[in-house]
Structures are given as C-alpha cells and as structure tokens.
Write an enzyme that holds these catalytic residues in place. Sequence first.
Site, PDB file in Angstrom:
ATOM      1  N   GLU A 138      -3.330  14.387  11.303  1.00  0.00           N
ATOM      2  CA  GLU A 138      -4.184  14.032  10.176  1.00  0.00           C
ATOM      3  C   GLU A 138      -5.651  14.337  10.504  1.00  0.00           C
ATOM      4  O   GLU A 138      -6.253  13.665  11.340  1.00  0.00           O
ATOM      5  CB  GLU A 138      -4.050  12.539   9.837  1.00  0.00           C
ATOM      6  CG  GLU A 138      -2.640  12.084   9.521  1.00  0.00           C
ATOM      7  CD  GLU A 138      -2.581  10.582   9.236  1.00  0.00           C
ATOM      8  OE1 GLU A 138      -3.645   9.977   8.967  1.00  0.00           O
ATOM      9  OE2 GLU A 138      -1.475  10.006   9.303  1.00  0.00           O
ATOM     10  N   HIS A 174       0.866  -1.182   0.000  1.00  0.00           N
ATOM     11  CA  HIS A 174       0.000   0.000   0.000  1.00  0.00           C
ATOM     12  C   HIS A 174       0.898   1.225   0.000  1.00  0.00           C
ATOM     13  O   HIS A 174       1.653   1.460   0.939  1.00  0.00           O
ATOM     14  CB  HIS A 174      -0.899  -0.024   1.248  1.00  0.00           C
ATOM     15  CG  HIS A 174      -1.878   1.092   1.314  1.00  0.00           C
ATOM     16  ND1 HIS A 174      -3.192   0.955   0.942  1.00  0.00           N
ATOM     17  CD2 HIS A 174      -1.740   2.385   1.703  1.00  0.00           C
ATOM     18  CE1 HIS A 174      -3.829   2.103   1.108  1.00  0.00           C
ATOM     19  NE2 HIS A 174      -2.965   2.988   1.575  1.00  0.00           N
ATOM     20  N   HIS A 186      -6.607  12.476  13.924  1.00  0.00           N
ATOM     21  CA  HIS A 186      -5.609  11.600  14.538  1.00  0.00           C
ATOM     22  C   HIS A 186      -4.352  12.437  14.729  1.00  0.00           C
ATOM     23  O   HIS A 186      -3.659  12.781  13.768  1.00  0.00           O
ATOM     24  CB  HIS A 186      -5.341  10.376  13.662  1.00  0.00           C
ATOM     25  CG  HIS A 186      -6.573   9.549  13.428  1.00  0.00           C
ATOM     26  ND1 HIS A 186      -6.877   8.977  12.212  1.00  0.00           N
ATOM     27  CD2 HIS A 186      -7.594   9.216  14.267  1.00  0.00           C
ATOM     28  CE1 HIS A 186      -8.020   8.319  12.300  1.00  0.00           C
ATOM     29  NE2 HIS A 186      -8.471   8.445  13.540  1.00  0.00           N
ATOM     30  N   HIS A 240      -3.762   4.845  14.736  1.00  0.00           N
ATOM     31  CA  HIS A 240      -5.012   4.782  13.995  1.00  0.00           C
ATOM     32  C   HIS A 240      -4.872   3.748  12.885  1.00  0.00           C
ATOM     33  O   HIS A 240      -3.782   3.245  12.616  1.00  0.00           O
ATOM     34  CB  HIS A 240      -5.384   6.151  13.425  1.00  0.00           C
ATOM     35  CG  HIS A 240      -4.309   6.778  12.575  1.00  0.00           C
ATOM     36  ND1 HIS A 240      -3.239   7.455  13.127  1.00  0.00           N
ATOM     37  CD2 HIS A 240      -4.123   6.824  11.239  1.00  0.00           C
ATOM     38  CE1 HIS A 240      -2.446   7.885  12.163  1.00  0.00           C
ATOM     39  NE2 HIS A 240      -2.963   7.509  10.995  1.00  0.00           N
ATOM     40  N   HIS A 244      -1.030   2.845  11.718  1.00  0.00           N
ATOM     41  CA  HIS A 244      -0.079   3.937  11.563  1.00  0.00           C
ATOM     42  C   HIS A 244       0.036   4.763  12.845  1.00  0.00           C
ATOM     43  O   HIS A 244      -0.959   4.990  13.534  1.00  0.00           O
ATOM     44  CB  HIS A 244      -0.574   4.851  10.422  1.00  0.00           C
ATOM     45  CG  HIS A 244       0.455   5.808   9.908  1.00  0.00           C
ATOM     46  ND1 HIS A 244       0.114   6.954   9.213  1.00  0.00           N
ATOM     47  CD2 HIS A 244       1.805   5.796   9.965  1.00  0.00           C
ATOM     48  CE1 HIS A 244       1.211   7.598   8.862  1.00  0.00           C
ATOM     49  NE2 HIS A 244       2.249   6.923   9.313  1.00  0.00           N
TER      50      HIS A 244
END
Length: 445
Positions: free
Chosen positions: A341, A292, A365, A371, A335
């Site tokens: 974020e 990803h 976050h 998260h 993460h």
Amino acid sequence: MAELKYISGFGNECASEDPRCPGSLPKGQNSPQVCPYNLYAEQLSGSAFTCPRSTNKRSWLYRILPSVSHTPFESIDQGHLTHNWDEVDPDPNQLRWKPFEIPKASQKKVDFVSGLHTLCGAGDIKSNNGLAIHIFLCNSSMENRCFCNSDGDFLIVPQKGKLLIYTEFGKMLLQPNEICVIQRGMRFSIDVFEETRGYILEVYGVHFELPDLGPIGANGLANPRDFLIPVAWYEDRQVPGGYTVVNKYQGKLFASKQDVSPFNVVAWHGNYTPYKYNLENFMVINAVAFDHADPSIFTVLTAKSTRPGVAIADFVIFPPRWGVADKTFRPPYYHRNCMSEFMGLIKGHYEAKQDGFQPGGGSLHSAMTPHGPDADCFEKASNAKLAPERVADGTMAFMFESSLSLAVTKWGLKTCSCLDKNYYKCWEPLKSHFTPNSRNLTETK
C-alpha cells in the site's frame, strides 16, 4: 486559454476531427489509397490483434507525417528514473516521506521528463509484468520535446500546479484533484505554470479499467460518462534544429530528432486514447449500519492480474463522505495486508494520521507490514460520541495498492532526503487497555 472540449465516456469507440479540416476521417474504411487532405493513416495498437473484442484496444490516426519520420534513437541520461529493484537492500519497515522538494526555477530549469524520480516498484518490464511508482518534480514546460512510454501506462496524479498536456489525440488540462491516464506508446508533452509536483503509477503489460461492481449494481463508484477524452487538434509546425522525442524503452531513456511537431494528427478514431477524470465525481459508497468497510469500495481504476480478484495495481481514493456507522471504530482499522500500500495526499489531512502525513509526501506499508491509526487517532475515535459526521472534507488522499512486493529505490531511501525516520514513533504511545476482569470497558468506569 480557451476552454478545452472533450468526448465523454470510458473505453468508448470515438471519432474526432479537427474542425479546421472537416471530413478528414475516411468514410467506410481505415486505410484508403489516398486519405482525405492527403494525410497518412497510422494505427496505434494497445493490444494484440487477436485479443477478444472486449479487451481489444486500437486507434487510427490521420496525420500530416507518420511518426516513423525521425532520426535513430540514441541513449540519453535517465536521471533518477530506474527499473532496478535491487539498488538497495529490502526494508520491511513502515516508510513515510515528507513532501518531496520541488527544484527552484531560479536555480535550474527542470521539465516533466527531467523531473521524473522512481520511488519504488516491482516486476519486469521485458516480460510486461509489474509496476513502478514515480514522483514528478518540475518547474518548466517541455520545449520542443515530447515523451513516449513504450513500457506501460502512466496514471498521473497532480498534487501541486496544473498541467496542460498535449497529446496526439488533442489537449487536456489537468488540475490537482483530477487524474489522467496516458496509455502505452502515446506521445505527449506537458506545459506547467509554476513549481509543480505529483505522483505517477505506471503499469506494465495491462491497461487500467473500471472495477467490476458486483452486487453494487449497474451504477456507482467512478461512472463511465465522467471520463473525458480530448478532441482532435493538430499543429503543422516546422521545428528548426529538430524536435526531440524521448522514448522510455525497457526502463531506459532514448532520444531521437524530427523536423516537425509530433502533434500533427488531424483526425482519429478508435478506443485507445488518453483520458482524464475529476475525483470529485466519484460516487462514494460507505457502511451505513456498523463496521468499517474495506477500502476496495473506493477503487477508481484497476489494472488486473491473471488471477481473478487480484490486481497488479488498484487506484483507490479516500474522498469526502459521511460517517454514520454505529457502535464502530470509524477510522481505518489496524491491518497487515498481503498487498503493498502506497499512499499519497493531494490536499488536506488524512483521517488516520492528522499530523506528519502531508500533501506532496507519501507512505509505503509493504506486504504484511503492520499499520493503522496513530495513538492520538485511536484514543479520540475510541471515545468519540457516535453521531453522523462529515469525514475528510477538504481532503483527498489516495492509495496505489498492488499484489506485488514493492522495492524502494536508492533515491527513495536515501537521495531524496525526504524519508521521515521518526514515522514509527506515532505508534509508540499506544498502550494496553486490556481489562481481564471485565468484558465491557464501560463497566470499569
């Protein structure tokens, strides 16, 4: 409404005249002794005079009356707009908001300025370093008043309802799934047509620019030609009782009066303008083999800090695309990030959290706060048959990401009453799948 016209390109040197006054731009100079049509010449500077050419921002406006023609500014109530980052104690938890409630027009008329609510932010306006994230909730148009932000640039993301934006450079029509940037010092007024909601990213001291493409090459992501700049349009309108100019200065609101509409610019030229962009035009890049990729590949605009590669703020989107990565957990990974974020949802369902994260709501976050996908998303993605698939069709989520540690306001934590206090529960069902006697999980099945 007649279809509006635009000039194409990002950061271009442009010139525009209202066709009702052909030849209204002076030829060969910026400030002639007498301007065509007896207009006033006024320069709007978005950077210091001595900035390098690559970052020098300014436009010349040729107007019926200069913007200095107004009464003294006086302080007015600022509602829920703030730059006080110490209103409440810090909260490092994962935060999620249900859709922010729009006031009913039948109960109280609220225009764009009155409907500004600061959710979080960081930094210092007076030193031109920082940002704020606002939510706008309104149900009526701005009548004989405009707004001017002397503190920074507004990146506006409408989520519900279209906006007709009058600026000194012309008019823009903004629909959900489009964004616009109104840069520091530009006066604007907004008409709405229904109960309207959206998000704003405000940055101090810097301007938004396109991210560098590096090895991607010359093309990709948000292409410069897809950004649209309004063409010159003016109104020569007297306003009995006075037209109100609301100015945000050092985080406070002030108002002055003038006798005419501020949208009296007959012609202009320069590279410091408002602009809009349709998110559907974003050229998506994704992993085509495995893993990803980091979400920075979805950056539309960035406001750089003085540290190379580190942004005061990035505007990132998660558009419809193909997912084809093999042997890969395809949703966003778990993460902990040195960046903050904030995420919002314009429409649809975000892939990592199908439930709970709703259009018109948001999540934050904070720096180093863990998260990632909820339990249901993890189980489905871990056991899915990996074939090429469409991801996020009918959806547009976005992220305001910042290197600053964002403080949430009292309105965001308490007054708005939209905070989802059960957000943390979406991760509670996560369980251990550890198999100490088998490296490959399939061997135990």
